[in-house]
Design a protein around this motif. Structure first.
Motif, PDB file in Angstrom:
ATOM      1  N   VAL A  51       0.871  -1.174   0.000  1.00 48.11           N
ATOM      2  CA  VAL A  51       0.000   0.000   0.000  1.00 48.11           C
ATOM      3  C   VAL A  51       0.906   1.222   0.000  1.00 48.11           C
ATOM      4  CG1 VAL A  51      -1.757   1.284   1.268  1.00 48.11           C
ATOM      5  CG2 VAL A  51      -1.806  -1.221   1.253  1.00 48.11           C
ATOM      6  N   VAL A  52       0.783   2.043  -1.019  1.00 48.53           N
ATOM      7  CA  VAL A  52       1.610   3.249  -1.085  1.00 48.53           C
ATOM      8  C   VAL A  52       0.826   4.399  -0.478  1.00 48.53           C
ATOM      9  CG1 VAL A  52       3.003   4.703  -2.583  1.00 48.53           C
ATOM     10  CG2 VAL A  52       2.448   2.370  -3.295  1.00 48.53           C
ATOM     11  N   ASP A  53       1.347   4.949   0.583  1.00 41.07           N
ATOM     12  CA  ASP A  53       0.648   6.059   1.224  1.00 41.07           C
ATOM     13  C   ASP A  53       0.977   7.355   0.484  1.00 41.07           C
ATOM     14  OD1 ASP A  53      -0.466   7.990   2.718  1.00 41.07           O
ATOM     15  OD2 ASP A  53       0.524   7.454   4.603  1.00 41.07           O
ATOM     16  N   ALA A  54       0.106   7.736  -0.452  1.00 39.67           N
ATOM     17  CA  ALA A  54       0.349   8.946  -1.240  1.00 39.67           C
ATOM     18  C   ALA A  54      -0.680  10.013  -0.908  1.00 39.67           C
ATOM     19  CB  ALA A  54       0.311   8.593  -2.731  1.00 39.67           C
ATOM     20  N   ARG A  55      -1.256   9.903   0.272  1.00 32.73           N
ATOM     21  CA  ARG A  55      -2.360  10.803   0.636  1.00 32.73           C
ATOM     22  C   ARG A  55      -1.953  12.275   0.596  1.00 32.73           C
ATOM     23  NH1 ARG A  55      -4.214   8.073   6.155  1.00 32.73           N
ATOM     24  NH2 ARG A  55      -1.957   7.917   6.295  1.00 32.73           N
ATOM     25  N   GLU A  56      -0.796  12.555   1.256  1.00 29.18           N
ATOM     26  CA  GLU A  56      -0.301  13.931   1.314  1.00 29.18           C
ATOM     27  C   GLU A  56      -0.133  14.516  -0.076  1.00 29.18           C
ATOM     28  OE1 GLU A  56      -0.564  15.262   4.672  1.00 29.18           O
ATOM     29  OE2 GLU A  56       0.743  16.439   3.333  1.00 29.18           O
ATOM     30  N   ARG A  57       0.501  13.709  -0.902  1.00 31.58           N
ATOM     31  CA  ARG A  57       0.854  14.147  -2.240  1.00 31.58           C
ATOM     32  C   ARG A  57      -0.385  14.506  -3.074  1.00 31.58           C
ATOM     33  NH1 ARG A  57       4.834  11.042  -6.402  1.00 31.58           N
ATOM     34  NH2 ARG A  57       3.930  12.057  -8.230  1.00 31.58           N
ATOM     35  N   PHE A  58      -1.379  13.630  -3.056  1.00 31.55           N
ATOM     36  CA  PHE A  58      -2.609  13.903  -3.815  1.00 31.55           C
ATOM     37  C   PHE A  58      -3.330  15.130  -3.248  1.00 31.55           C
ATOM     38  CE2 PHE A  58      -3.636  10.556  -6.898  1.00 31.55           C
ATOM     39  CZ  PHE A  58      -2.665   9.607  -6.605  1.00 31.55           C
ATOM     40  N   LEU A  59      -3.465  15.156  -1.917  1.00 33.34           N
ATOM     41  CA  LEU A  59      -4.269  16.224  -1.326  1.00 33.34           C
ATOM     42  C   LEU A  59      -3.602  17.585  -1.490  1.00 33.34           C
ATOM     43  CD1 LEU A  59      -5.771  14.391   1.779  1.00 33.34           C
ATOM     44  CD2 LEU A  59      -6.744  14.723  -0.497  1.00 33.34           C
TER      45      LEU A  59
ATOM     46  N   LYS B 113      -1.679  18.443  -4.026  1.00 33.67           N
ATOM     47  CA  LYS B 113      -1.855  18.823  -5.440  1.00 33.67           C
ATOM     48  C   LYS B 113      -3.293  19.307  -5.712  1.00 33.67           C
ATOM     49  CE  LYS B 113       2.007  18.320  -7.706  1.00 33.67           C
ATOM     50  NZ  LYS B 113       2.872  17.250  -7.322  1.00 33.67           N
ATOM     51  N   LEU B 114      -4.224  18.822  -4.905  1.00 35.86           N
ATOM     52  CA  LEU B 114      -5.636  19.181  -5.148  1.00 35.86           C
ATOM     53  C   LEU B 114      -6.058  20.444  -4.396  1.00 35.86           C
ATOM     54  CD1 LEU B 114      -7.229  15.614  -4.972  1.00 35.86           C
ATOM     55  CD2 LEU B 114      -7.272  17.132  -6.959  1.00 35.86           C
ATOM     56  N   GLU B 115      -5.136  20.976  -3.579  1.00 35.18           N
ATOM     57  CA  GLU B 115      -5.484  22.129  -2.758  1.00 35.18           C
ATOM     58  C   GLU B 115      -5.982  23.292  -3.619  1.00 35.18           C
ATOM     59  OE1 GLU B 115      -2.634  22.313   0.573  1.00 35.18           O
ATOM     60  OE2 GLU B 115      -2.975  24.483   0.387  1.00 35.18           O
ATOM     61  N   GLY B 116      -7.145  23.810  -3.269  1.00 37.79           N
ATOM     62  CA  GLY B 116      -7.681  24.984  -3.968  1.00 37.79           C
ATOM     63  C   GLY B 116      -8.298  24.680  -5.323  1.00 37.79           C
ATOM     64  N   VAL B 117      -8.257  23.413  -5.755  1.00 41.05           N
ATOM     65  CA  VAL B 117      -8.804  23.080  -7.077  1.00 41.05           C
ATOM     66  C   VAL B 117     -10.299  22.803  -6.964  1.00 41.05           C
ATOM     67  CG1 VAL B 117      -8.701  21.463  -9.019  1.00 41.05           C
ATOM     68  CG2 VAL B 117      -6.613  22.084  -7.776  1.00 41.05           C
ATOM     69  N   GLU B 118     -11.094  23.492  -7.790  1.00 45.56           N
ATOM     70  CA  GLU B 118     -12.543  23.295  -7.737  1.00 45.56           C
ATOM     71  C   GLU B 118     -13.095  22.657  -9.001  1.00 45.56           C
ATOM     72  OE1 GLU B 118     -14.596  26.853  -6.716  1.00 45.56           O
ATOM     73  OE2 GLU B 118     -13.506  27.089  -4.826  1.00 45.56           O
TER      74      GLU B 118
ATOM     75  N   ILE C 226     -11.529  20.545  -1.988  1.00 46.28           N
ATOM     76  CA  ILE C 226     -11.354  19.374  -1.121  1.00 46.28           C
ATOM     77  C   ILE C 226     -10.460  19.754   0.060  1.00 46.28           C
ATOM     78  CG2 ILE C 226     -10.417  17.022  -1.038  1.00 46.28           C
ATOM     79  CD1 ILE C 226     -10.802  17.253  -4.241  1.00 46.28           C
ATOM     80  N   THR C 227     -10.972  19.616   1.263  1.00 42.85           N
ATOM     81  CA  THR C 227     -10.136  19.864   2.445  1.00 42.85           C
ATOM     82  C   THR C 227     -10.273  18.654   3.364  1.00 42.85           C
ATOM     83  OG1 THR C 227     -11.962  20.842   3.677  1.00 42.85           O
ATOM     84  CG2 THR C 227     -10.617  22.365   2.361  1.00 42.85           C
ATOM     85  N   ASP C 228      -9.361  18.548   4.329  1.00 47.40           N
ATOM     86  CA  ASP C 228      -9.434  17.435   5.283  1.00 47.40           C
ATOM     87  C   ASP C 228     -10.785  17.419   6.000  1.00 47.40           C
ATOM     88  OD1 ASP C 228      -7.026  16.324   4.783  1.00 47.40           O
ATOM     89  OD2 ASP C 228      -5.938  17.522   6.268  1.00 47.40           O
ATOM     90  N   GLU C 229     -11.210  18.633   6.394  1.00 47.39           N
ATOM     91  CA  GLU C 229     -12.452  18.722   7.151  1.00 47.39           C
ATOM     92  C   GLU C 229     -13.636  18.231   6.301  1.00 47.39           C
ATOM     93  OE1 GLU C 229     -13.544  22.712   8.023  1.00 47.39           O
ATOM     94  OE2 GLU C 229     -15.359  22.049   9.067  1.00 47.39           O
TER      95      GLU C 229
ATOM     96  N   ARG D 137      -9.861  15.507 -11.928  1.00 48.96           N
ATOM     97  CA  ARG D 137      -9.630  14.213 -12.572  1.00 48.96           C
ATOM     98  C   ARG D 137      -8.230  14.125 -13.178  1.00 48.96           C
ATOM     99  NH1 ARG D 137     -15.112  14.264 -13.618  1.00 48.96           N
ATOM    100  NH2 ARG D 137     -16.157  12.300 -13.126  1.00 48.96           N
ATOM    101  N   LYS D 138      -7.829  15.209 -13.864  1.00 50.74           N
ATOM    102  CA  LYS D 138      -6.509  15.193 -14.519  1.00 50.74           C
ATOM    103  C   LYS D 138      -5.394  15.045 -13.501  1.00 50.74           C
ATOM    104  CE  LYS D 138      -6.814  17.258 -19.010  1.00 50.74           C
ATOM    105  NZ  LYS D 138      -7.756  18.408 -19.156  1.00 50.74           N
ATOM    106  N   ILE D 139      -5.482  15.825 -12.436  1.00 51.49           N
ATOM    107  CA  ILE D 139      -4.433  15.773 -11.406  1.00 51.49           C
ATOM    108  C   ILE D 139      -4.355  14.367 -10.821  1.00 51.49           C
ATOM    109  CG2 ILE D 139      -3.842  16.571  -9.062  1.00 51.49           C
ATOM    110  CD1 ILE D 139      -5.037  19.316  -9.900  1.00 51.49           C
ATOM    111  N   ILE D 140      -5.527  13.808 -10.489  1.00 48.53           N
ATOM    112  CA  ILE D 140      -5.550  12.487  -9.858  1.00 48.53           C
ATOM    113  C   ILE D 140      -5.007  11.417 -10.810  1.00 48.53           C
ATOM    114  CG2 ILE D 140      -7.092  10.708  -8.904  1.00 48.53           C
ATOM    115  CD1 ILE D 140      -8.843  13.171  -7.958  1.00 48.53           C
ATOM    116  N   GLY D 141      -5.414  11.490 -12.082  1.00 46.00           N
ATOM    117  CA  GLY D 141      -4.932  10.519 -13.076  1.00 46.00           C
ATOM    118  C   GLY D 141      -3.420  10.604 -13.230  1.00 46.00           C
ATOM    119  N   TYR D 142      -2.910  11.810 -13.337  1.00 44.80           N
ATOM    120  CA  TYR D 142      -1.477  12.002 -13.536  1.00 44.80           C
ATOM    121  C   TYR D 142      -0.685  11.523 -12.317  1.00 44.80           C
ATOM    122  CZ  TYR D 142       3.012  14.165 -14.102  1.00 44.80           C
ATOM    123  OH  TYR D 142       4.353  14.355 -14.189  1.00 44.80           O
TER     124      TYR D 142
END
Ligand code: XMP
Length: 511
Positions: free
Chosen positions: A274-282, A284-289, A402-405, A295-300
């Protein structure tokens, strides 16, 4: 095996499934297949499917007459029947109106196709055709009629050729299953031997042969049934030389990653990272609406994380994927022989110098057969009947940023939806059911206090293939229970709404 020659009917896959349900392996080949090629497949019977064309049309698909000389029984359905009539000396006429829907079919002659059916009773069958057969070819006899069609079925018992104008493969054609079984067992004399346990044994053997005694295989796991079944089958074939990679993108549901990974390790002894990439994805997604940007960010990011992880494994020769039969046939039907078979790169994008070959153990199976394999392998209902879950995960169920909360709120609300659907027995009855977090706050009142909090939308739909869908008519008591549990148990939510839109024009997901 039974070879089904596909003339483009929307029901061709249904024919293949009916034959397989009867315990006989079937394959669909596009109508450009030659009799020589079919002969090489050594079939026990041939079925000619329906299709949208008119036999007289300029570029209408034609019949390779060699198919009638293979020495095996032939069944023509709809367009398949018209091709037989046209090519063997019968007469066709185009009807003024298309006949589309139910018709009462009378069996007018004794025929092995009708064994076990009561000839005195008429059968309600499903028609869908424009042209019709006006006169049968010399060696044929009429074996069935309807009020509007004198030749609704014909047969040449001597040559073992049978034809039906209606669609026996469609569920609401009465007697359809019996006729297909009669064709397979009484006419073609096939012994049914297509079982999921037989399939598992042969796939394991094939994989061992393909992979050989050395070298490793990588496989991306998503928690969905297809990739899970692929992993378990390959693990049975080559043990820990199969390296499974589960990328935790931080967008999975509550406890999902832990539950799926510990289950697969404990029950199936999977070699799983299991690769813990949570930080990395979240991050990169900061502020993206924007949904497409998400989708593009997540796919890449997925491809990048997966590639890096796979590159750490030595001597990798193959990439295993959960491609299913509908993907394989959709990509070849009705195109020329040169048409490229589209490979479904669910994972894709591996470094070029790895030069991986694909292993696709499920490429012969329909989805319902994958479920049967999963049951045979001893997987629990939670895997076998898991609803489809999109690759981008909860990111496209949190509308806006997307935020943690916000992830925490959605996870808690979604868990309640899943639990209540399961507890009430509705989980299996619906196609998908989930919660969506909206980007707005509304006013509420709790106790004596005014609240100003989030809105959760429930999206629960019926569907057969996700192409169209309708909102599920859940009992109001169940909706009430889900709503009050979410409002009471999930901090930050004071309103729940039910999405009553169908697809089209709406989509299943909100983003
Ligand atoms: P829509 O929202 O288009 O969804 O009606 C149809 C089906 O596809 C799933 N879906 C996705 N699956 N990546 C996926 O892997 C995506 O980006 C994606 N978007 C929608 C959806 O859950 C439904 O089953």
């Amino acid at each position: 095996k039974v070879v089904i020659v596909d003339y483009g009917s929307q029901f061709t896959q249904l024919i293949a499934r009916r034959v397989r349900e009867a315990g006989v392996y079937s394959e669909i080949h596009p109508c450009i297949v030659t009799a020589e090629e079919v002969k090489a497949m050594n079939p026990s019977a041939v079925i000619l499917s329906g299709g949208p064309s008119s036999v007289g049309d300029e570029d209408a698909p034609t019949l390779d007459l060699g198919l009638l000389e293979l020495g095996v029984p032939v069944l023509g359905i709809c367009y398949g029947m018209q091709l037989l009539a046209h090519n063997m000396g019968g007469k066709l006429a185009s009807s003024e109106t298309r006949e589309y829907g139910p018709a009462d079919f009378k069996m007018t002659a004794d025929c092995p196709l009708f064994a076990d059916l009561n000839r005195e009773e008429s059968l309600r069958v499903w028609m869908s055709h424009g042209d019709q057969v006006k006169a049968v070819p010399p060696c044929f006899e009429i074996i069935g009629s309807t009020e509007t069609l004198e030749v609704a079925a014909m047969a040449c018992v001597e040559k073992n050729i049978y034809a039906l104008q209606y669609h026996p493969e469609v569920h609401h054609s009465e007697g359809g299953d019996t006729m297909i079984n009669n064709f397979l067992f009484k006419i073609a004399g096939i012994t049914p031997d297509w079982t999921m346990s037989g399939f598992i044994d042969s796939v394991i053997k094939d994989c061992q042969e393909t992979v050989g005694p050395e070298g490793n295989v990588v496989c991306g796991l998503s928690g969905g049934i297809d990739s899970t079944v692929v992993a378990v089958l390959l693990n049975k074939a080559i043990g820990h030389r199969l390296h499974c990679i589960f990328v935790d993108n931080g967008l999975m549901r509550q406890n999902e990653v832990e539950e799926v990974s510990s289950y697969l390790r404990e029950h199936f002894d999977l070699n799983l990272t299991v690769v813990d990439a949570r930080e990395r994805f979240l991050s990169k997604l900061e502020g993206v609406e924007d949904p497409e940007k998400k989708r593009k960010i997540i796919g890449y990011e997925f491809i990048d994380v997966f590639d890096k992880e796979a590159a750490r494994i030595e001597n990798v020769k193959f990439l295993a994927q959960g491609t299913l039969y509908p993907d394989v046939i959709e990509s070849i039907s009705h195109k020329g022989p040169s048409a490229v078979i589209k490979s479904h790169h669910n994972v894709g994008g591996l470094p070029e110098d790895m030069e991986l070959e694909l292993i696709e153990p499920l490429r012969e199976l329909f989805k319902d057969e994958v479920r049967k394999v999963a049951i045979e392998l001893g997987m629990p209902d939670s895997v076998v009947w898991r609803h489809p879950f999109p690759g981008p995960g909860l990111a496209i169920r949190i509308i806006g940023e997307i935020t943690d909360e916000r992830l925490t709120i959605l996870r808690k609300a979604d868990k309640i939806v899943q639990n209540e659907l399961t507890a009430s027995g509705w989980y299996r009855k619906v196609w998908q059911g989930f919660a969506v977090l909206l980007p707005l706050k509304t006013v509420g009142v709790m106790g004596d206090d005014r609240t100003y909090e989030n809105v959760i939308a429930l999206r629960i739909v019926d569907s057969v293939d996700a192409m169209t869908a309708d909102w599920a008519r859940l009992p109001s008591e169940l909706l009430e229970k889900i709503s009050s549990r979410i409002i009471n148990e999930v901090n930050g939510v004071n309103r729940v709404v039910y999405d009553i839109s169908s697809k089209p024009p709406s989509t299943i997901e909100w983003e």
